[in-house]
Design a protein around this motif. Structure first.
Motif, PDB file in Angstrom:
ATOM      1  N   ALA A  11       0.755  -1.243  -0.079  1.00 55.77           N
ATOM      2  CA  ALA A  11       0.048  -0.068  -0.038  1.00 55.77           C
ATOM      3  C   ALA A  11       0.750   1.129   0.124  1.00 55.77           C
ATOM      4  O   ALA A  11       2.252   1.175   0.116  1.00 55.77           O
ATOM      5  CB  ALA A  11      -1.024   0.087   1.292  1.00 55.77           C
ATOM      6  N   GLU A  12       0.116   2.289  -0.168  1.00 61.26           N
ATOM      7  CA  GLU A  12       1.093   3.657  -0.357  1.00 61.26           C
ATOM      8  C   GLU A  12      -0.034   4.796   0.382  1.00 61.26           C
ATOM      9  O   GLU A  12      -1.151   4.632   0.167  1.00 61.26           O
ATOM     10  CB  GLU A  12       1.142   4.065  -1.816  1.00 61.26           C
ATOM     11  CG  GLU A  12       2.427   3.220  -2.427  1.00 61.26           C
ATOM     12  CD  GLU A  12       2.969   3.810  -3.778  1.00 61.26           C
ATOM     13  OE1 GLU A  12       2.236   4.772  -4.180  1.00 61.26           O
ATOM     14  OE2 GLU A  12       3.948   3.312  -4.157  1.00 61.26           O
ATOM     15  N   LEU A  13       0.807   5.638   0.964  1.00 61.04           N
ATOM     16  CA  LEU A  13       0.044   6.700   1.720  1.00 61.04           C
ATOM     17  C   LEU A  13       0.281   8.030   0.804  1.00 61.04           C
ATOM     18  O   LEU A  13       1.736   8.227   0.478  1.00 61.04           O
ATOM     19  CB  LEU A  13       0.099   6.868   3.186  1.00 61.04           C
ATOM     20  CG  LEU A  13      -0.403   5.823   3.874  1.00 61.04           C
ATOM     21  CD1 LEU A  13       0.208   6.009   5.261  1.00 61.04           C
ATOM     22  CD2 LEU A  13      -1.821   6.173   3.957  1.00 61.04           C
ATOM     23  N   SER A  69      -5.997  18.034  -0.042  1.00 58.08           N
ATOM     24  CA  SER A  69      -7.027  17.732   0.621  1.00 58.08           C
ATOM     25  C   SER A  69      -6.822  16.721   1.840  1.00 58.08           C
ATOM     26  O   SER A  69      -7.762  16.375   2.489  1.00 58.08           O
ATOM     27  CB  SER A  69      -8.095  16.835  -0.227  1.00 58.08           C
ATOM     28  OG  SER A  69      -7.602  15.821  -0.728  1.00 58.08           O
ATOM     29  N   GLY A  70      -5.605  16.399   1.950  1.00 50.88           N
ATOM     30  CA  GLY A  70      -5.315  15.287   3.264  1.00 50.88           C
ATOM     31  C   GLY A  70      -4.581  14.291   2.640  1.00 50.88           C
ATOM     32  O   GLY A  70      -3.756  14.077   1.586  1.00 50.88           O
ATOM     33  N   TRP A  71      -4.525  13.122   3.383  1.00 51.98           N
ATOM     34  CA  TRP A  71      -3.873  11.780   2.941  1.00 51.98           C
ATOM     35  C   TRP A  71      -4.955  10.868   2.394  1.00 51.98           C
ATOM     36  O   TRP A  71      -6.080  10.852   2.786  1.00 51.98           O
ATOM     37  CB  TRP A  71      -3.383  11.252   4.240  1.00 51.98           C
ATOM     38  CG  TRP A  71      -1.922  11.939   4.834  1.00 51.98           C
ATOM     39  CD1 TRP A  71      -2.118  12.940   5.756  1.00 51.98           C
ATOM     40  CD2 TRP A  71      -0.857  11.583   4.595  1.00 51.98           C
ATOM     41  NE1 TRP A  71      -0.791  13.249   5.948  1.00 51.98           N
ATOM     42  CE2 TRP A  71       0.146  12.472   5.268  1.00 51.98           C
ATOM     43  CE3 TRP A  71      -0.236  10.649   3.474  1.00 51.98           C
ATOM     44  CZ2 TRP A  71       1.475  12.529   4.997  1.00 51.98           C
ATOM     45  CZ3 TRP A  71       1.270  10.798   3.562  1.00 51.98           C
ATOM     46  CH2 TRP A  71       1.777  11.716   4.113  1.00 51.98           C
ATOM     47  N   MET A  72      -4.487  10.198   1.780  1.00 50.45           N
ATOM     48  CA  MET A  72      -5.023   9.067   0.780  1.00 50.45           C
ATOM     49  C   MET A  72      -4.285   7.350   1.096  1.00 50.45           C
ATOM     50  O   MET A  72      -3.144   7.643   1.129  1.00 50.45           O
ATOM     51  CB  MET A  72      -5.234   9.332  -0.716  1.00 50.45           C
ATOM     52  CG  MET A  72      -5.918  10.481  -0.915  1.00 50.45           C
ATOM     53  SD  MET A  72      -7.814  10.084  -0.711  1.00 50.45           S
ATOM     54  CE  MET A  72      -8.348   9.157  -1.687  1.00 50.45           C
ATOM     55  N   ILE A  73      -5.083   6.730   1.212  1.00 55.16           N
ATOM     56  CA  ILE A  73      -4.212   5.428   1.322  1.00 55.16           C
ATOM     57  C   ILE A  73      -4.820   4.441  -0.106  1.00 55.16           C
ATOM     58  O   ILE A  73      -6.065   4.517  -0.458  1.00 55.16           O
ATOM     59  CB  ILE A  73      -4.576   4.391   2.417  1.00 55.16           C
ATOM     60  CG1 ILE A  73      -3.959   3.099   2.233  1.00 55.16           C
ATOM     61  CG2 ILE A  73      -6.146   4.247   2.653  1.00 55.16           C
ATOM     62  CD1 ILE A  73      -3.615   2.467   3.757  1.00 55.16           C
ATOM     63  N   VAL A  74      -3.761   3.696  -0.845  1.00 56.40           N
ATOM     64  CA  VAL A  74      -4.009   3.290  -1.973  1.00 56.40           C
ATOM     65  C   VAL A  74      -3.519   1.741  -1.914  1.00 56.40           C
ATOM     66  O   VAL A  74      -2.258   1.284  -1.552  1.00 56.40           O
ATOM     67  CB  VAL A  74      -3.260   3.763  -3.219  1.00 56.40           C
ATOM     68  CG1 VAL A  74      -3.596   3.285  -4.299  1.00 56.40           C
ATOM     69  CG2 VAL A  74      -3.870   5.457  -3.185  1.00 56.40           C
ATOM     70  N   ARG A 131      -8.658   5.339  -0.477  1.00 57.74           N
ATOM     71  CA  ARG A 131      -9.861   5.866   0.431  1.00 57.74           C
ATOM     72  C   ARG A 131      -9.019   6.956   1.169  1.00 57.74           C
ATOM     73  O   ARG A 131      -7.775   6.948   1.557  1.00 57.74           O
ATOM     74  CB  ARG A 131     -10.264   4.829   1.467  1.00 57.74           C
ATOM     75  CG  ARG A 131     -11.003   5.243   2.544  1.00 57.74           C
ATOM     76  CD  ARG A 131     -11.658   4.193   3.354  1.00 57.74           C
ATOM     77  NE  ARG A 131     -12.392   4.905   4.479  1.00 57.74           N
ATOM     78  CZ  ARG A 131     -13.298   4.328   5.366  1.00 57.74           C
ATOM     79  NH1 ARG A 131     -13.450   3.251   5.184  1.00 57.74           N
ATOM     80  NH2 ARG A 131     -13.814   4.787   6.117  1.00 57.74           N
ATOM     81  N   SER A 132      -9.588   7.987   1.522  1.00 58.80           N
ATOM     82  CA  SER A 132      -9.155   9.160   2.203  1.00 58.80           C
ATOM     83  C   SER A 132      -8.765   8.681   3.666  1.00 58.80           C
ATOM     84  O   SER A 132      -9.368   7.632   4.328  1.00 58.80           O
ATOM     85  CB  SER A 132     -10.238  10.243   2.436  1.00 58.80           C
ATOM     86  OG  SER A 132     -10.397  10.719   1.185  1.00 58.80           O
TER      87      SER A 132
END
Length: 140
Positions: free
Chosen positions: A48-50, A55-60, A77-78
């Motif tokens: 995964a990556e952050l 707008s903030g942090w996302m996780i993929v 997802r945010s």
């Protein structure tokens, strides 16, 4: 600032933590060139990556076994403060603190690292450990 903590599998207390102040991409996986290395067969080499943007942090998720939030698989997802992610449907968990709670986490980090946890499973007799004595290898 963003802080992550690998959680103990049964006690949900941090057993390892990471913090960054000026990083906008954090890679998580089993491979040694990730920012967060999690040794578990369930975790992909590049799981995964952050990503941080305006707008903030996302996780993929990139993991074969998936990344879960609230027992639901995600693709992207945010990130919200104190979010807990799980790698695979039954793998390791990581708790995420974003900038708003990062300094509060830093103040409590030493207190958490000395917290006693109790392990009960077939590999460990019923005993008490100070979690700084436990490594990821002991758990996963």
């Amino acid at each position: 600032m963003i802080s992550l903590a690998l959680l103990h599998p049964t006690q949900l207390v941090p057993v390892q933590n990471w913090s960054w102040e000026a990083k906008s991409l954090i890679r998580i996986g089993r491979a040694s060139d990730n920012d967060v290395i999690v040794y578990s067969a369930i975790v992909s080499r590049y799981h995964a990556e952050l990503w941080e943007d305006r707008s903030g942090w996302m996780i993929v998720n990139f993991g074969v076994n998936g990344t879960y939030v609230d027992d639901r698989p995600i693709i992207q997802r945010s990130v919200v403060n104190e979010m807990i992610i799980r790698f695979g449907s039954s793998g390791p968990k990581i708790k995420i603190w974003t900038q708003e709670l990062g300094s509060e986490f830093a103040d409590k980090k030493d207190e958490l690292s000395k917290k006693e946890i109790f392990l009960t499973n077939k590999n460990f007799p019923q005993t008490s450990f100070v979690n700084e004595d436990i490594t990821q290898t002991d758990i996963y």
